[in-house]
Write an enzyme that holds these catalytic residues in place. Sequence first.
Site, mmCIF file in Angstrom:
data_model
loop_
_atom_site.group_PDB
_atom_site.id
_atom_site.type_symbol
_atom_site.label_atom_id
_atom_site.label_comp_id
_atom_site.label_asym_id
_atom_site.label_seq_id
_atom_site.Cartn_x
_atom_site.Cartn_y
_atom_site.Cartn_z
ATOM 1 N N ASP A 288 0.881 -1.154 0.000
ATOM 2 C CA ASP A 288 0.000 0.000 0.000
ATOM 3 C C ASP A 288 0.934 1.224 0.000
ATOM 4 O OD1 ASP A 288 -2.324 1.646 0.434
ATOM 5 O OD2 ASP A 288 -1.721 1.771 2.542
ATOM 6 N N LEU A 289 0.433 2.364 -0.454
ATOM 7 C CA LEU A 289 1.304 3.541 -0.543
ATOM 8 C C LEU A 289 1.140 4.474 0.672
ATOM 9 C CD1 LEU A 289 3.247 5.349 -2.242
ATOM 10 C CD2 LEU A 289 1.207 6.308 -3.325
ATOM 11 N N ASP A 290 -0.080 5.041 0.798
ATOM 12 C CA ASP A 290 -0.338 6.019 1.861
ATOM 13 C C ASP A 290 -0.287 5.336 3.230
ATOM 14 O OD1 ASP A 290 -0.907 8.273 0.133
ATOM 15 O OD2 ASP A 290 -2.793 7.299 -0.365
ATOM 16 N N THR B 253 0.977 10.483 3.893
ATOM 17 C CA THR B 253 0.189 11.520 3.226
ATOM 18 C C THR B 253 -1.066 11.869 4.015
ATOM 19 O OG1 THR B 253 -0.654 9.679 1.976
ATOM 20 C CG2 THR B 253 0.861 11.143 0.821
ATOM 21 N N LYS C 52 -8.596 6.441 6.612
ATOM 22 C CA LYS C 52 -7.414 5.731 6.098
ATOM 23 C C LYS C 52 -7.824 4.578 5.185
ATOM 24 C CE LYS C 52 -3.773 6.506 9.474
ATOM 25 N NZ LYS C 52 -3.008 5.900 10.559
ATOM 26 N N GLY C 53 -7.274 4.548 4.006
ATOM 27 C CA GLY C 53 -7.545 3.441 3.084
ATOM 28 C C GLY C 53 -8.879 3.552 2.367
ATOM 29 N N SER D 87 -2.648 0.491 -4.243
ATOM 30 C CA SER D 87 -3.168 1.646 -3.498
ATOM 31 C C SER D 87 -4.528 2.089 -4.027
ATOM 32 C CB SER D 87 -2.178 2.815 -3.632
ATOM 33 O OG SER D 87 -2.765 4.019 -3.180
ATOM 34 N N ALA D 88 -5.353 2.660 -3.135
ATOM 35 C CA ALA D 88 -6.651 3.204 -3.544
ATOM 36 C C ALA D 88 -6.501 4.582 -4.188
ATOM 37 C CB ALA D 88 -7.558 3.330 -2.316
ATOM 38 N N SER D 89 -5.327 5.176 -4.064
ATOM 39 C CA SER D 89 -5.185 6.575 -4.476
ATOM 40 C C SER D 89 -5.005 6.757 -5.978
ATOM 41 C CB SER D 89 -3.989 7.211 -3.769
ATOM 42 O OG SER D 89 -3.751 8.499 -4.305
ATOM 43 N N LYS E 99 -11.104 -1.450 -1.385
ATOM 44 C CA LYS E 99 -10.751 -2.336 -0.280
ATOM 45 C C LYS E 99 -11.910 -2.267 0.743
ATOM 46 C CE LYS E 99 -5.912 -0.984 -0.886
ATOM 47 N NZ LYS E 99 -4.743 -0.257 -0.362
ATOM 48 N N GLU F 61 0.179 -3.238 4.690
ATOM 49 C CA GLU F 61 -0.981 -2.351 4.764
ATOM 50 C C GLU F 61 -1.088 -1.678 6.123
ATOM 51 O OE1 GLU F 61 -3.658 -0.837 3.887
ATOM 52 O OE2 GLU F 61 -3.924 -1.439 1.820
ATOM 53 N N ASP F 62 -1.535 -0.411 6.132
ATOM 54 C CA ASP F 62 -1.768 0.278 7.408
ATOM 55 C C ASP F 62 -3.252 0.407 7.743
ATOM 56 O OD1 ASP F 62 -2.201 2.185 5.317
ATOM 57 O OD2 ASP F 62 -2.156 3.760 6.837
#
Length: 216
Positions: free
Chosen positions: A9-11, A17, A45-46, A115-117, A146, A170-171
Amino acid sequence: MKIKACIFDLDGVLVDTAVYHYKAWKRLANELGFDFTEHQNEQLKGVSRMASLDLILGWGGIKGMSNEQKIELADRKNTWYTEMIGAMTPSEILPGARDFVIACRNAGLKTAIGSASKNTPTILQKLDLQSLFNAVIDGNSVSAPKPDPEVFLKGAEALGVSPADCVVFEDAVAGIEAAVNGGMKTVGIGSPEVLTKAEKVVSGLDKITVVELDTL
Ligand code: BG6
Ligand code: MG
Protein backbone atom coordinates in the site's frame (compact mmCIF):
# COMPACT_ATOMS: atom_id res chain seq x y z
CA MET A 1 12.62 -17.55 -0.41
CA LYS A 2 9.24 -19.29 -0.15
CA ILE A 3 7.32 -16.14 -0.99
CA LYS A 4 7.65 -14.59 -4.43
CA ALA A 5 6.36 -11.03 -4.20
CA CYS A 6 5.60 -8.07 -1.96
CA ILE A 7 2.69 -5.71 -2.61
CA PHE A 8 2.81 -2.38 -0.82
CA ASP A 9 0.00 0.00 0.00
CA LEU A 10 1.30 3.54 -0.54
CA ASP A 11 -0.34 6.02 1.86
CA GLY A 12 0.71 5.20 5.43
CA VAL A 13 3.13 2.44 4.41
CA LEU A 14 5.71 4.12 2.18
CA VAL A 15 4.77 7.74 2.85
CA ASP A 16 2.67 9.64 5.38
CA THR A 17 0.19 11.52 3.23
CA ALA A 18 -2.59 11.29 5.85
CA VAL A 19 -1.70 14.74 7.16
CA TYR A 20 -2.22 16.28 3.69
CA HIS A 21 -5.50 14.43 3.16
CA TYR A 22 -6.60 15.70 6.59
CA LYS A 23 -5.68 19.33 5.87
CA ALA A 24 -7.49 19.31 2.53
CA TRP A 25 -10.66 17.58 3.82
CA LYS A 26 -10.67 19.89 6.86
CA ARG A 27 -10.51 22.95 4.62
CA LEU A 28 -13.47 21.62 2.65
CA ALA A 29 -15.47 20.87 5.82
CA ASN A 30 -14.69 24.35 7.15
CA GLU A 31 -15.93 25.93 3.90
CA LEU A 32 -19.14 23.94 4.35
CA GLY A 33 -19.44 25.29 7.90
CA PHE A 34 -18.30 22.46 10.14
CA ASP A 35 -15.19 20.75 11.43
CA PHE A 36 -13.98 17.24 12.28
CA THR A 37 -11.23 15.86 14.47
CA GLU A 38 -7.96 14.13 13.77
CA HIS A 39 -9.48 11.10 15.50
CA GLN A 40 -12.33 11.03 12.97
CA ASN A 41 -9.73 11.41 10.23
CA GLU A 42 -8.35 7.99 11.25
CA GLN A 43 -11.52 6.45 9.84
CA LEU A 44 -10.62 7.79 6.39
CA LYS A 45 -7.41 5.73 6.10
CA GLY A 46 -7.54 3.44 3.08
CA VAL A 47 -11.02 4.73 2.16
CA SER A 48 -11.57 5.93 -1.42
CA ARG A 49 -12.02 9.64 -2.21
CA MET A 50 -15.80 9.54 -2.74
CA ALA A 51 -16.41 7.24 0.23
CA SER A 52 -14.32 9.62 2.39
CA LEU A 53 -16.48 12.53 1.23
CA ASP A 54 -19.67 10.64 2.15
CA LEU A 55 -18.32 9.98 5.65
CA ILE A 56 -17.31 13.64 6.11
CA LEU A 57 -20.66 14.99 4.86
CA GLY A 58 -22.31 12.60 7.33
CA TRP A 59 -20.22 14.04 10.18
CA GLY A 60 -21.35 17.54 9.17
CA GLY A 61 -24.99 16.46 9.00
CA ILE A 62 -25.15 17.44 5.31
CA LYS A 63 -27.73 15.47 3.37
CA GLY A 64 -29.26 15.42 -0.08
CA MET A 65 -26.32 16.51 -2.23
CA SER A 66 -26.50 15.53 -5.88
CA ASN A 67 -23.79 13.38 -7.42
CA GLU A 68 -22.59 16.39 -9.42
CA GLN A 69 -22.26 18.51 -6.28
CA LYS A 70 -20.29 15.70 -4.59
CA ILE A 71 -17.94 15.40 -7.55
CA GLU A 72 -17.35 19.17 -7.42
CA LEU A 73 -16.52 18.98 -3.69
CA ALA A 74 -14.18 16.00 -4.15
CA ASP A 75 -12.45 17.84 -7.02
CA ARG A 76 -12.04 20.93 -4.85
CA LYS A 77 -10.42 18.83 -2.08
CA ASN A 78 -8.20 17.07 -4.59
CA THR A 79 -6.95 20.38 -6.00
CA TRP A 80 -5.72 21.43 -2.53
CA TYR A 81 -4.34 17.96 -1.87
CA THR A 82 -2.39 17.86 -5.13
CA GLU A 83 -0.96 21.33 -4.39
CA MET A 84 0.45 19.92 -1.15
CA ILE A 85 1.79 16.65 -2.58
CA GLY A 86 3.30 18.63 -5.43
CA ALA A 87 5.75 20.03 -2.87
CA MET A 88 6.72 16.61 -1.46
CA THR A 89 10.30 15.40 -1.62
CA PRO A 90 11.98 11.99 -1.08
CA SER A 91 12.73 13.16 2.49
CA GLU A 92 9.08 12.32 3.27
CA ILE A 93 9.48 8.61 2.54
CA LEU A 94 8.76 6.79 5.82
CA PRO A 95 11.80 5.48 7.77
CA GLY A 96 13.27 2.33 6.28
CA ALA A 97 10.68 2.08 3.50
CA ARG A 98 13.02 2.63 0.57
CA ASP A 99 15.70 0.32 1.96
CA PHE A 100 13.16 -2.42 2.68
CA VAL A 101 11.77 -2.38 -0.88
CA ILE A 102 15.33 -2.51 -2.24
CA ALA A 103 16.14 -5.43 0.09
CA CYS A 104 13.05 -7.30 -1.19
CA ARG A 105 14.22 -6.82 -4.78
CA ASN A 106 17.77 -7.85 -3.92
CA ALA A 107 16.32 -11.05 -2.43
CA GLY A 108 14.72 -11.82 -5.81
CA LEU A 109 11.18 -10.81 -4.85
CA LYS A 110 8.91 -8.94 -7.25
CA THR A 111 7.43 -5.69 -5.94
CA ALA A 112 4.18 -3.86 -6.66
CA ILE A 113 2.08 -0.98 -5.36
CA GLY A 114 -1.56 -1.67 -4.44
CA SER A 115 -3.17 1.65 -3.50
CA ALA A 116 -6.65 3.20 -3.54
CA SER A 117 -5.19 6.58 -4.48
CA LYS A 118 -5.65 8.06 -7.93
CA ASN A 119 -2.69 10.32 -7.10
CA THR A 120 -0.29 7.34 -6.83
CA PRO A 121 1.68 8.17 -10.02
CA THR A 122 2.33 11.75 -8.85
CA ILE A 123 3.41 10.64 -5.36
CA LEU A 124 5.75 7.93 -6.69
CA GLN A 125 7.31 10.46 -9.04
CA LYS A 126 7.74 13.07 -6.29
CA LEU A 127 9.40 10.48 -4.03
CA ASP A 128 11.47 9.11 -6.91
CA LEU A 129 10.29 5.56 -6.17
CA GLN A 130 8.83 4.49 -9.56
CA SER A 131 11.82 2.39 -10.57
CA LEU A 132 11.46 0.17 -7.46
CA PHE A 133 8.17 -1.43 -8.54
CA ASN A 134 7.44 -4.00 -11.25
CA ALA A 135 3.76 -3.02 -11.27
CA VAL A 136 1.59 -0.19 -9.99
CA ILE A 137 -2.10 -0.87 -9.36
CA ASP A 138 -3.95 2.16 -8.01
CA GLY A 139 -7.29 3.97 -7.81
CA ASN A 140 -7.16 4.58 -11.55
CA SER A 141 -7.18 0.87 -12.38
CA VAL A 142 -9.63 -0.67 -9.87
CA SER A 143 -13.39 -0.44 -9.51
CA ALA A 144 -14.01 -2.18 -6.17
CA PRO A 145 -12.61 -0.49 -3.05
CA LYS A 146 -10.75 -2.34 -0.28
CA PRO A 147 -11.78 -4.63 1.54
CA ASP A 148 -12.50 -6.06 -1.91
CA PRO A 149 -9.25 -7.82 -2.92
CA GLU A 150 -9.34 -6.50 -6.53
CA VAL A 151 -6.38 -4.13 -6.17
CA PHE A 152 -4.10 -6.84 -4.73
CA LEU A 153 -5.31 -9.61 -7.05
CA LYS A 154 -4.57 -7.35 -10.01
CA GLY A 155 -1.15 -6.69 -8.49
CA ALA A 156 -0.38 -10.41 -8.16
CA GLU A 157 -1.59 -10.99 -11.71
CA ALA A 158 0.56 -8.17 -13.08
CA LEU A 159 3.58 -9.73 -11.34
CA GLY A 160 2.70 -13.23 -12.59
CA VAL A 161 2.67 -14.60 -9.03
CA SER A 162 -0.10 -16.54 -7.31
CA PRO A 163 -1.83 -14.67 -4.44
CA ALA A 164 -0.67 -17.24 -1.83
CA ASP A 165 2.96 -16.36 -2.68
CA CYS A 166 2.43 -12.63 -2.02
CA VAL A 167 2.86 -10.60 1.16
CA VAL A 168 0.78 -7.43 1.42
CA PHE A 169 1.93 -4.49 3.57
CA GLU A 170 -0.98 -2.35 4.76
CA ASP A 171 -1.77 0.28 7.41
CA ALA A 172 -5.56 0.22 7.02
CA VAL A 173 -7.99 -2.30 8.50
CA ALA A 174 -9.86 -2.47 5.17
CA GLY A 175 -6.54 -3.06 3.41
CA ILE A 176 -5.59 -6.01 5.62
CA GLU A 177 -9.08 -7.42 5.05
CA ALA A 178 -8.64 -7.01 1.29
CA ALA A 179 -5.37 -8.96 1.39
CA VAL A 180 -6.89 -11.71 3.55
CA ASN A 181 -9.88 -11.87 1.19
CA GLY A 182 -7.44 -12.28 -1.69
CA GLY A 183 -5.68 -15.20 0.00
CA MET A 184 -2.42 -13.33 0.62
CA LYS A 185 -0.08 -13.12 3.56
CA THR A 186 -0.23 -9.88 5.54
CA VAL A 187 2.02 -7.52 7.43
CA GLY A 188 0.26 -4.66 9.20
CA ILE A 189 1.98 -1.31 9.58
CA GLY A 190 0.69 0.29 12.75
CA SER A 191 -0.68 -1.13 15.97
CA PRO A 192 -1.65 -4.78 16.67
CA GLU A 193 -4.73 -3.60 18.61
CA VAL A 194 -6.08 -2.03 15.41
CA LEU A 195 -4.77 -4.41 12.74
CA THR A 196 -6.08 -7.54 14.45
CA LYS A 197 -6.37 -9.59 11.25
CA ALA A 198 -2.76 -9.13 10.16
CA GLU A 199 -0.39 -12.08 10.59
CA LYS A 200 2.36 -9.79 11.82
CA VAL A 201 2.26 -6.12 12.80
CA VAL A 202 5.22 -3.73 12.96
CA SER A 203 5.34 0.02 13.53
CA GLY A 204 7.18 0.63 10.27
CA LEU A 205 9.22 -0.97 7.49
CA ASP A 206 12.36 -0.12 9.48
CA LYS A 207 11.24 -2.78 12.00
CA ILE A 208 11.15 -5.85 9.75
CA THR A 209 13.68 -7.79 7.67
CA VAL A 210 13.14 -9.69 4.43
CA VAL A 211 14.09 -13.10 5.94
CA GLU A 212 11.24 -12.73 8.48
CA LEU A 213 8.75 -12.81 5.59
CA ASP A 214 9.35 -16.53 5.11
CA THR A 215 8.08 -17.19 8.65
CA LEU A 216 4.60 -15.87 7.83
C1 BG6 B 1 -5.82 5.95 0.25
C2 BG6 B 1 -5.80 6.90 1.44
O1 BG6 B 1 -4.56 5.41 0.05
O2 BG6 B 1 -6.23 6.66 -0.91
C3 BG6 B 1 -7.16 7.58 1.60
O3 BG6 B 1 -5.48 6.17 2.62
C4 BG6 B 1 -7.56 8.26 0.31
O4 BG6 B 1 -7.11 8.50 2.66
C5 BG6 B 1 -7.53 7.26 -0.85
O5 BG6 B 1 -8.85 8.83 0.40
C6 BG6 B 1 -7.85 7.90 -2.20
O6 BG6 B 1 -6.85 8.83 -2.48
P1 BG6 B 1 -6.90 9.88 -3.68
O7 BG6 B 1 -5.49 10.38 -3.77
O8 BG6 B 1 -7.32 9.13 -4.91
O9 BG6 B 1 -7.88 10.93 -3.30
MG1 MG C 1 -2.77 3.15 3.55
